[in-house]
Design a protein around this motif. Structure first.
Motif, mmCIF file in Angstrom:
data_model
loop_
_atom_site.group_PDB
_atom_site.id
_atom_site.type_symbol
_atom_site.label_atom_id
_atom_site.label_comp_id
_atom_site.label_asym_id
_atom_site.label_seq_id
_atom_site.Cartn_x
_atom_site.Cartn_y
_atom_site.Cartn_z
ATOM 1 N N CYS A 6 0.851 -1.193 0.000
ATOM 2 C CA CYS A 6 0.000 0.000 0.000
ATOM 3 C C CYS A 6 0.889 1.246 0.000
ATOM 4 O O CYS A 6 1.829 1.341 0.793
ATOM 5 C CB CYS A 6 -0.906 -0.011 1.238
ATOM 6 S SG CYS A 6 -1.918 1.474 1.401
ATOM 7 N N PHE A 8 0.343 4.071 1.212
ATOM 8 C CA PHE A 8 0.234 4.814 2.463
ATOM 9 C C PHE A 8 0.690 4.006 3.675
ATOM 10 O O PHE A 8 1.263 4.553 4.613
ATOM 11 C CB PHE A 8 -1.209 5.281 2.685
ATOM 12 C CG PHE A 8 -1.703 6.192 1.612
ATOM 13 C CD1 PHE A 8 -1.159 7.454 1.442
ATOM 14 C CD2 PHE A 8 -2.704 5.790 0.758
ATOM 15 C CE1 PHE A 8 -1.602 8.294 0.429
ATOM 16 C CE2 PHE A 8 -3.162 6.620 -0.254
ATOM 17 C CZ PHE A 8 -2.605 7.879 -0.411
ATOM 18 N N CYS A 9 0.401 2.703 3.680
ATOM 19 C CA CYS A 9 0.614 1.869 4.869
ATOM 20 C C CYS A 9 1.807 0.920 4.762
ATOM 21 O O CYS A 9 2.172 0.289 5.735
ATOM 22 C CB CYS A 9 -0.636 1.042 5.154
ATOM 23 S SG CYS A 9 -2.134 2.027 5.292
ATOM 24 N N ARG A 12 1.341 -4.963 3.177
ATOM 25 C CA ARG A 12 0.289 -5.520 4.029
ATOM 26 C C ARG A 12 -0.211 -6.835 3.449
ATOM 27 O O ARG A 12 -0.229 -7.043 2.244
ATOM 28 C CB ARG A 12 -0.906 -4.559 4.125
ATOM 29 C CG ARG A 12 -0.592 -3.254 4.813
ATOM 30 C CD ARG A 12 -0.346 -3.503 6.299
ATOM 31 N NE ARG A 12 -0.288 -2.293 7.052
ATOM 32 C CZ ARG A 12 0.828 -1.703 7.455
ATOM 33 N NH1 ARG A 12 1.986 -2.212 7.145
ATOM 34 N NH2 ARG A 12 0.783 -0.603 8.172
ATOM 35 N N GLU A 16 -6.116 -7.747 4.659
ATOM 36 C CA GLU A 16 -6.536 -6.386 4.962
ATOM 37 C C GLU A 16 -7.296 -5.747 3.804
ATOM 38 O O GLU A 16 -7.846 -4.663 3.948
ATOM 39 C CB GLU A 16 -5.320 -5.500 5.274
ATOM 40 C CG GLU A 16 -4.648 -5.801 6.581
ATOM 41 C CD GLU A 16 -3.606 -4.748 6.928
ATOM 42 O OE1 GLU A 16 -3.613 -3.640 6.350
ATOM 43 O OE2 GLU A 16 -2.778 -5.034 7.805
ATOM 44 N N HIS A 59 -8.339 -1.170 0.314
ATOM 45 C CA HIS A 59 -7.682 -1.396 1.601
ATOM 46 C C HIS A 59 -8.709 -1.172 2.708
ATOM 47 O O HIS A 59 -8.668 -0.200 3.460
ATOM 48 C CB HIS A 59 -6.473 -0.487 1.763
ATOM 49 C CG HIS A 59 -5.524 -0.970 2.802
ATOM 50 N ND1 HIS A 59 -4.318 -0.365 3.025
ATOM 51 C CD2 HIS A 59 -5.582 -2.011 3.664
ATOM 52 C CE1 HIS A 59 -3.684 -0.996 4.008
ATOM 53 N NE2 HIS A 59 -4.444 -1.999 4.411
ATOM 54 N N GLY A 62 -7.610 -0.962 6.397
ATOM 55 C CA GLY A 62 -6.443 -0.100 6.520
ATOM 56 C C GLY A 62 -6.836 1.335 6.253
ATOM 57 O O GLY A 62 -7.799 1.848 6.819
ATOM 58 N N CYS A 63 -6.152 1.964 5.312
ATOM 59 C CA CYS A 63 -6.355 3.384 5.046
ATOM 60 C C CYS A 63 -7.589 3.690 4.199
ATOM 61 O O CYS A 63 -7.974 4.837 4.068
ATOM 62 C CB CYS A 63 -5.110 3.947 4.364
ATOM 63 S SG CYS A 63 -4.782 3.225 2.744
ATOM 64 N N GLY A 64 -8.206 2.674 3.581
ATOM 65 C CA GLY A 64 -9.401 2.888 2.780
ATOM 66 C C GLY A 64 -9.136 3.262 1.333
ATOM 67 O O GLY A 64 -10.071 3.559 0.588
ATOM 68 N N ALA A 65 -7.883 3.244 0.915
ATOM 69 C CA ALA A 65 -7.550 3.611 -0.466
ATOM 70 C C ALA A 65 -7.936 2.501 -1.442
ATOM 71 O O ALA A 65 -7.879 1.320 -1.112
ATOM 72 C CB ALA A 65 -6.052 3.884 -0.590
#
Length: 85
Positions: A6, A8-9, A12, A16, A59, A62-65
């Motif tokens: 990801c 941003f994260c 992963r 997730e 995601h 996680g961040c929702g992207a």
């Protein structure tokens, strides 16, 4: 198990993420010129080639992207991850 990187994260586990399906080609510019059978195929028959494909993944835990990944369907190697389409 896939390891999706990801933006941003970081890397992963695929647990997730939620699979969003294949990244499809845009709708035809002139929908009236497309037969009903072709529309049914475009909407309901996902491509399933051996080799590289583009897929959408969300995601969700996680961040929702929303990500578009390029993955080889035989080896499951992910060669590209980008945001959105």
């Amino acid at each position: 198990m896939l390891l999706i990187d990801c933006p941003f994260c970081g890397p992963r586990n695929e647990t997730e993420f939620t699979y969003g399906g294949p990244a499809l080609a845009p709708r035809p510019a002139d929908p009236g010129a497309v037969s009903d059978a072709d529309w049914v195929d475009w909407v309901t028959v996902p491509p399933n080639p051996m080799g590289p494909v583009e897929e959408r993944w969300w995601h969700s835990r996680g961040c929702g992207a929303w990500l578009t990944i390029r993955r080889h369907t035989v080896t499951h190697e992910i060669t590209e991850v980008r945001l959105g389409r």
